[in-house]
Design a protein around this motif. Structure first.
Motif, PDB file in Angstrom:
ATOM      1  N   TYR A 217       6.484  -8.988 -11.625  1.00  0.00           N
ATOM      2  CA  TYR A 217       5.822  -9.825 -11.966  1.00  0.00           C
ATOM      3  C   TYR A 217       5.665 -11.081 -12.773  1.00  0.00           C
ATOM      4  CZ  TYR A 217       2.109  -9.633 -16.374  1.00  0.00           C
ATOM      5  OH  TYR A 217       0.918 -10.500 -17.439  1.00  0.00           O
TER       6      TYR A 217
ATOM      7  N   THR B 214       3.110 -10.540  -8.679  1.00  0.00           N
ATOM      8  CA  THR B 214       2.000  -9.852  -8.824  1.00  0.00           C
ATOM      9  C   THR B 214       0.756 -10.346  -9.170  1.00  0.00           C
ATOM     10  OG1 THR B 214       2.072  -8.797 -10.869  1.00  0.00           O
ATOM     11  CG2 THR B 214       3.852  -8.345  -9.245  1.00  0.00           C
TER      12      THR B 214
ATOM     13  N   VAL C 151       2.984  -0.921  -8.865  1.00  0.00           N
ATOM     14  CA  VAL C 151       2.234  -2.473  -8.943  1.00  0.00           C
ATOM     15  C   VAL C 151       1.654  -3.283  -8.024  1.00  0.00           C
ATOM     16  CG1 VAL C 151       4.008  -4.126  -8.961  1.00  0.00           C
ATOM     17  CG2 VAL C 151       2.616  -4.672 -10.378  1.00  0.00           C
TER      18      VAL C 151
ATOM     19  N   LEU D  28       0.345  -5.622  -5.212  1.00  0.00           N
ATOM     20  CA  LEU D  28       1.338  -7.139  -5.026  1.00  0.00           C
ATOM     21  C   LEU D  28       0.011  -8.812  -4.323  1.00  0.00           C
ATOM     22  CD1 LEU D  28       4.145  -5.442  -3.088  1.00  0.00           C
ATOM     23  CD2 LEU D  28       3.997  -6.515  -5.674  1.00  0.00           C
TER      24      LEU D  28
END
Length: 249
Positions: free
Chosen positions: A85, A90, A213, A215
């Motif tokens: 991140y 992300t 998360v 991407l």
């Protein structure tokens, strides 16, 4: 007659063109057992397909950093998703997926207080690579906290990820191993040797927080990715995680 023979082929081409391409999901090795079952339920329910790519969280992070075309990353900790991140890989901040526990496997039944004495008698103990696998780091931390690491270091057999540690257990090529809670509930492993959880759901400090998360991936259908993320949060998916010993957020 020639057209009759060709039509099925044309129909197959149209069907394949309209079908949604599968999205690739990078999965930490400890989550492979529940994710394979979740994948099956999701595909049966929606008709959409998922490709699971299983490795250690560290290896998957390196692949993503180098451009691997995954749509979603499920990590055994929050550290690796946060790093992605922060590096702009992300579509948003990581979310907590589930929480897991470290477990100890042995050929002989022991209590937690007896692990040190048992390990002193064995020749090999398997853990995942601490730098690549959060459960490997958790195992190393547990050994250090219990002042066992220096005396056991020469006996340690390192797996690249929890999946490899689990294969050592299946083959019984080691006498002890530190792995993830999902192993003790899997059909392949639950009847092998003896299992001892090293933390409980009430012991929040000892639980490993797993992250998820989305991407940046222009080739993946964003609607399909969001749909699968929502499915991972559904009651059906959560019941599967719980079946394998994970604690919900």
């Amino acid at each position: 007659m020639r057209w009759i023979c060709v039509l099925p082929f044309i129909f197959a081409l149209v069907t394949n063109t309209n079908a949604q391409a599968p999205i690739s999901v990078a999965v930490a090795a400890n989550l492979a057992f529940p994710l394979r079952k979740i994948k099956q339920h999701y595909e049966n329910t929606t008709g959409n397909r998922i490709n699971l790519v299983v490795a250690s969280s560290g290896v998957l992070t390196a692949q993503i950093s180098n451009g691997a075309p995954y749509a979603l990353f499920l990590s055994a900790d929050m550290k690796f998703p946060k790093a992605l991140y922060q590096s702009g890989k992300t579509q948003g901040a990581p979310q907590v997926l589930v929480k897991g526990r470290l477990v100890f496997w042995s050929k002989k039944k022991v209590t937690e207080n007896q692990i040190g004495a048992y390990l002193a008698t064995v020749r090999s103990v398997a853990i995942a690579q601490p730098k690549l696998a959060p459960y490997g780091q958790a195992a190393k931390n547990w050994l250090e906290d219990n002042k066992l690491y220096p005396s056991l270091e020469r006996k340690l057999v390192y797996g690249e990820n929890i999946g490899q540690v689990n294969r050592y257990i299946v083959a019984e090529t080691v006498e002890g191993a530190f792995t993830a809670v999902s192993a003790m509930f899997s059909n392949e492993l639950k009847n092998k040797g003896f299992w001892l959880p090293l933390s409980t759901p009430a012991d929040e400090a000892s639980l490993l927080t797993h992250g998820m998360v989305i991407l940046k991936n222009e080739s993946a259908d964003p609607n399909q990715v969001k749909e699968f993320v929502q499915y991972l949060k559904s009651a059906e998916a959560q019941s599967i995680f719980e079946e394998f010993g994970y604690v919900m957020r």
